[in-house]
Design an enzyme around this catalytic site. Structure first.
Site, PDB file in Angstrom:
ATOM      1  N   HIS A 163       0.843  -1.192   0.000  1.00 33.40           N
ATOM      2  CA  HIS A 163       0.000   0.000   0.000  1.00 33.40           C
ATOM      3  C   HIS A 163       0.879   1.242   0.000  1.00 33.40           C
ATOM      4  CE1 HIS A 163      -3.592  -2.251   2.001  1.00 33.40           C
ATOM      5  NE2 HIS A 163      -3.888  -2.004   0.739  1.00 33.40           N
ATOM      6  N   CYS A 250      -3.243   1.273   9.456  1.00 30.45           N
ATOM      7  CA  CYS A 250      -4.299   0.351   9.001  1.00 30.45           C
ATOM      8  C   CYS A 250      -5.396   0.138  10.039  1.00 30.45           C
ATOM      9  CB  CYS A 250      -3.707  -1.038   8.701  1.00 30.45           C
ATOM     10  SG  CYS A 250      -2.209  -1.063   7.751  1.00 30.45           S
TER      11      CYS A 250
END
Length: 255
Positions: A163, A250
């Site tokens: 990511h 996250c």
């Protein structure tokens, strides 16, 4: 400044979460304790924390950042690129929690995929990483929604990391943690870049919350560099979440 945070308690099936690393499976009991300490750190930073119940059908569901983008104008429900996670974006309790704070909820639709771990907010501008989880259709939908609400976005090509925020963290005041491929990425030339050594690359995923910076435990060089910028650092152990490709950002939605 952030006022609110949404988190979700880890599932008892967290050991079945998606992973690209070979560091063993997370231990549920340890993950629970680490998550509680994470919530405590956020509370210390002065935010209101909404804690959602665990969802045992979804081993990765503690990683709430991926299923929504919270902006100053609206919340955007994503469509995760990992098939096993797409239903997470539709869980009723998350929508209910978001509607407590937002009048406007927008949605990414098929064939677009977006995981908000690929999106970094810098003021009213959003950098969107193209990855295995976020495709160009999803990124373009996201930019169109942002522009509709007076915000802006641009695409960043990824080649090495899962990511975008695996290797980047914006710490406000123009400070940007950069690791790996982002050290030389032209989009970030205007920032005061704090380069993270390859042996502490995981430590590039930190989060700024109201002049505090949460830093993962075990990355002393990263911690020293952030402290040298004058931030108050809170060290949080995320070792169990690292085993399934997770980091500090996250685990929460911050707005």
């Amino acid at each position: 400044m952030f006022k609110n945070v949404i988190v979700r308690v880890p599932s008892k099936n967290i050991s079945e979460g998606i992973t690209s690393v070979d560091e063993g499976k997370p231990i549920y009991e340890k993950a629970l304790v680490q998550h509680e300490n994470y919530v405590s750190a956020l509370t210390k930073a002065g935010v209101n924390v909404t804690v959602l119940e665990p969802k045992d059908d979804f081993p990765d569901s503690c990683f709430v950042e991926d299923v929504a983008l919270c902006t100053s104008k609206c919340a955007i429900i994503t469509r995760p690129g990992a098939l096993s996670r797409q239903e997470e974006a539709n869980l009723p309790d998350m929508l209910e929690a978001l509607t407590q704070f937002y009048d406007t909820i927008e949605y990414i639709t098929e064939p677009g995929t977006v995981e908000a771990g690929d999106i970094m907010m810098v003021g009213d501008h959003f950098y969107i990483g193209l990855s295995e989880r976020t495709n160009i259709d999803g990124a373009n939908q996201m930019i169109a929604i942002l522009e509709k609400h007076g915000l802006s976005g641009e695409v960043v090509e990824l080649s090495e990391v899962l990511h975008l925020k695996t290797g980047l963290s914006y710490l406000e005041n123009n400070h940007l943690l950069v690791s790996g491929e982002f050290k030389t990425a032209p989009q970030f030339e205007a920032f005061n870049k704090i380069a993270i050594d390859d042996d502490e690359a995981y430590g590039a995923n930190c989060i700024w919350v109201n002049d505090y910076v949460l830093v993962p435990k075990g990355y002393p060089k990263v911690q020293q560099k952030i402290e040298a910028l004058g931030y108050n650092v809170i060290v949080v152990d995320t070792s169990e979440f690292r085993k399934i490709d997770g980091g500090l950002s996250c685990l929460s939605l911050r707005f």
